[in-house]
Design a protein around this motif. Structure first.
Motif: not given
Length: 115
Positions: A65-70, A34-37, A27-29
């Protein structure tokens, strides 16, 4: 090999392990993705509205950067669940093979992230 991987997820008398290391944090992922989307949709809107290129590049960098964190979180989950799970293979002959396979998967994934 598939039979040995099955033993990693189902031990006699134990509840089956989740199929993927990230399952507990799914759920966190999903919230993060969704935020990145939304960020990416905002970038597209900026392009559509002819915003200043440096402002667009700043937003692209933030989304990247957000995608790299995921990605790093998923790599950590893979190592903590899949690689460690392979180390729990009861058959010593299959254990080394299972560990090698999971480490190769992680290494290839990291390589793809660095390209």
């Amino acid at each position: 090999m598939e039979a040995s991987l099955e033993t990693l997820t189902t031990h006699a008398g134990a509840d089956p392990a989740p199929p993927h290391g990230y399952t507990a944090n799914k759920e966190a992922y999903l919230r993060r993705l969704k935020r990145i989307e939304g960020q990416v949709r905002g970038i597209a809107r900026m392009v559509d509205e002819d915003k200043y290129c440096i402002d667009i590049l700043t937003q692209v960098a933030a989304a990247t950067k957000a995608l790299h964190a995921v990605s790093l979180g998923l790599v950590e989950e893979h190592i903590g669940h899949c690689v460690v799970g392979a180390a729990g293979e009861p058959d010593p002959a299959l254990r080394a093979e299972a560990i090698d396979a999971k480490v190769r998967e992680a290494t290839a994934a990291i390589g793809r992230l660095l390209r």
